[in-house]
Design an enzyme around this catalytic site. Structure first.
Site, PDB file in Angstrom:
ATOM      1  N   THR A  15      -7.970   9.049   7.617  1.00 34.31           N
ATOM      2  CA  THR A  15      -6.815   8.343   7.069  1.00 34.31           C
ATOM      3  C   THR A  15      -6.505   8.793   5.651  1.00 34.31           C
ATOM      4  O   THR A  15      -5.345   9.070   5.305  1.00 34.31           O
ATOM      5  CB  THR A  15      -7.069   6.826   7.088  1.00 34.31           C
ATOM      6  OG1 THR A  15      -7.420   6.420   8.415  1.00 34.31           O
ATOM      7  CG2 THR A  15      -5.827   6.073   6.661  1.00 34.31           C
ATOM      8  N   ALA A  51      -6.439  -3.002   9.805  1.00 32.17           N
ATOM      9  CA  ALA A  51      -5.538  -4.010   9.263  1.00 32.17           C
ATOM     10  C   ALA A  51      -5.081  -3.593   7.876  1.00 32.17           C
ATOM     11  O   ALA A  51      -5.834  -2.990   7.114  1.00 32.17           O
ATOM     12  CB  ALA A  51      -6.236  -5.371   9.201  1.00 32.17           C
ATOM     13  N   LYS A  79       1.385  -7.998  11.361  1.00 33.36           N
ATOM     14  CA  LYS A  79       0.409  -8.873  10.713  1.00 33.36           C
ATOM     15  C   LYS A  79       1.103  -9.703   9.640  1.00 33.36           C
ATOM     16  O   LYS A  79       1.728  -9.155   8.729  1.00 33.36           O
ATOM     17  CB  LYS A  79      -0.717  -8.029  10.086  1.00 33.36           C
ATOM     18  CG  LYS A  79      -1.713  -8.843   9.279  1.00 33.36           C
ATOM     19  CD  LYS A  79      -2.740  -7.942   8.604  1.00 33.36           C
ATOM     20  CE  LYS A  79      -3.622  -8.738   7.654  1.00 33.36           C
ATOM     21  NZ  LYS A  79      -4.587  -7.879   6.931  1.00 33.36           N
ATOM     22  N   THR A 340      -7.921  -4.063   2.233  1.00 32.47           N
ATOM     23  CA  THR A 340      -7.434  -3.318   1.070  1.00 32.47           C
ATOM     24  C   THR A 340      -7.803  -1.837   1.070  1.00 32.47           C
ATOM     25  O   THR A 340      -7.385  -1.111   0.175  1.00 32.47           O
ATOM     26  CB  THR A 340      -7.985  -3.954  -0.223  1.00 32.47           C
ATOM     27  OG1 THR A 340      -9.410  -4.071  -0.128  1.00 32.47           O
ATOM     28  CG2 THR A 340      -7.382  -5.333  -0.450  1.00 32.47           C
ATOM     29  N   ILE A 342      -6.997   0.859   2.951  1.00 34.37           N
ATOM     30  CA  ILE A 342      -5.879   1.801   3.034  1.00 34.37           C
ATOM     31  C   ILE A 342      -4.971   1.650   1.819  1.00 34.37           C
ATOM     32  O   ILE A 342      -4.430   2.638   1.303  1.00 34.37           O
ATOM     33  CB  ILE A 342      -5.124   1.612   4.363  1.00 34.37           C
ATOM     34  CG1 ILE A 342      -5.999   2.138   5.519  1.00 34.37           C
ATOM     35  CG2 ILE A 342      -3.774   2.320   4.346  1.00 34.37           C
ATOM     36  CD1 ILE A 342      -5.424   1.907   6.894  1.00 34.37           C
TER      37      ILE A 342
END
Length: 497
Positions: A15, A51, A79, A340, A342
């Site tokens: 990522t 998330a 979300k 938190t 990402i």
């Protein structure tokens, strides 16, 4: 102005690497600058961060991502916040929803009005004034509008997001090199990285190196020798067991974080599966106990074997040293309690581009980057510690420890101010704003002894009527929304791997 950066080398995919590459393709490709990403398919990625928080919408928009394409490709759902279960007494629950509550009146914070009037008939709980919280409780979702101003983020498959960004980055001109890095060559005069060496003998040279090598921190930690600041005395959870399960119904528009005897369990609903995990402190629970506890508390059948992750909370003393900048796990780790991870990657990218160097690598630019990133990590650290420290749980050694442990002075000050008159101050560009702090503090039974006395200057009856109208309007707007599952199915159903 010295010679400009002509070649950026990103070390590692996942990522972090592909977010950096996609952003570089959008903002750094001027026809003369080359962006190269080096990764090894044989090296796995952590890949459980599913998330996110609302700023990711801005990142995707800036790099030119169409939301529907993104949702289809990553199995994403929407979300609206995080439901915390059992964090105060073990039998409680509250919602940390995105966005604000009600509206301020004559410059006075809404929560101050609510603190004064909360016991009056028809006022109700603070959640009743949050569009995102009310919609979340009802299992509803719709695109934000004037009548339903929802603040939202996503749940998605992190490995599919990386693959999606890779396609985006390569289409934008980023070159990918497959290979295992075995070392780095440094300039003997200034200590900068000249090139990374691959197992097959290839040397990949560059001007600026972005370290996305995960916990190993290959360049910033191992090569440049930047020390790691250990925060485990405040955040003792150091392991996680992760396991995917079959999709669950209804597909809820929020993450769930359930407190356990030595940590907590996450539940993240995607379109094609549900992500589950158990974060725990190995000093208070064995790996076998943690795995058994997770498997006994799943809502659907596992689709893979449990996988263990080991980590330590903290960050590198610097995120930028010489010509190396670290992103993601290479720079630090904070457990995913408030989703938190990402965001910190995104923050690192945006700050780097705002302070993008030339080959002179100005110390003032580097120092400012390190200051900004240090503040970002520290403010999030304090917010996560709050969840553990503000508890009345006394049912295990773990909870007794975190409830009574000394906490950072920065958090102590915030707690003291809130306990007095419900005041919260946001410093610099802290990630979590006043509504977030208020929801968690009140949700975990930190109740101020008073409220801002300026509120008494307003007509209490008129303000109470205004609050009741806000509450009713918020409920009407949420009830008009479709179910979250129906919205996702119509908007952008998962297309499969």
């Amino acid at each position: 102005m010295t010679a400009p950066i002509r070649k950026v080398v990103i070390v590692g995919g996942g990522t972090a690497g592909w977010m950096a590459a996609a952003a570089a393709a959008r903002f750094l490709d001027d026809g003369q600058r080359q962006v190269v990403l080096v990764e090894c398919d044989a090296i796995g990625t952590v890949g459980v961060g599913e998330a996110t928080i609302p700023p990711i919408l801005g990142f995707n928009q800036l790099i030119g991502v169409d939301e529907r394409d993104f949702v289809r490709a990553t199995g994403a759902t929407f979300k609206l916040g995080i439901e915390f279960v059992g964090w105060d007494t073990g039998a409680d629950r509250y919602m940390h929803a995105f966005g604000g509550h009600g509206r301020d009146i004559q410059g006075l914070a809404f929560h101050q009005l609510w603190l004064k009037l909360r016991d009056r008939p028809g006022i109700g709980g603070l959640d009743a004034y949050s569009p995102s919280a009310v919609a979340a409780h009802l299992g509803r979702f719709g695109q934000p509008s004037g009548t339903a101003p929802l603040a939202y983020a996503y749940h998605f498959d992190a490995s599919l997001y990386a693959a999606f960004l890779r396609r985006h980055a390569e289409a934008g001109g980023v070159t990918r090199i497959e290979g295992r890095i075995i070392g780095a060559d440094r300039d003997p005069e200034n200590g900068h990285i000249r090139a990374v060496r691959l197992e097959d003998g290839t040397a990949v040279d560059g001007d600026l190196f972005i370290d996305c090598s995960g916990f190993r921190s290959l360049l910033l930690g191992e090569t440049m020798g930047v020390e790691f600041e250990d925060w485990s005395h405040w955040l003792p959870c150091d392991r996680a067991i992760a396991v995917p399960t079959e999709p669950t119904t209804p597909v809820l528009p929020y993450t769930r974080a359930t407190a356990r005897p030595a940590g907590w369990q996450w539940r993240i609903p995607l379109q094609h599966r549900t992500g589950n995990g158990h974060v725990y402190a190995s000093t208070h629970m064995s790996d076998d106990e943690a795995t058994a506890l997770l498997l006994a508390n799943l809502d659907s059948a596992p689709t893979a074997d449990p996988r263990q992750l080991r980590f330590k909370a903290g960050r590198r003393a610097k995120m930028w040293e010489g010509n190396v900048v670290a992103l993601g796990l290479a720079g630090g780790f904070l457990e995913p309690l408030e989703s938190t991870s990402i965001h910190l990657i995104q923050t690192g990218i945006s700050k780097l581009f705002a302070l993008f160097p030339d080959r002179g690598f100005s110390a003032v630019e580097r120092d400012e980057y390190n200051r900004l990133m240090g503040d970002a990590y520290t403010s999030i650290r304090d917010f996560i510690i709050l969840h553990y420290h503000a508890t009345r749980r006394d049912d295990s050694a773990f909870w007794r420890h975190v409830r009574t442990m000394p906490v950072p002075d920065s958090l102590t000050r915030k707690l003291a101010l809130f306990r007095e008159k419900g005041r919260i101050f946001r410093y610099d560009d802290e990630l979590f704003g006043i509504p977030s702090w208020v929801q968690v503090l009140l949700g975990q039974n930190v109740i101020p002894v008073g409220y801002d006395p300026v509120v008494d200057a307003l007509d209490a009856d008129r303000v109470a009527d205004a609050l009741r109208q806000m509450r009713a309007a918020t409920l009407r707007a949420a009830e008009a929304l479709p179910s979250h599952a129906d919205f996702v199915a119509r908007y952008a159903a998962f297309v499969g791997v």
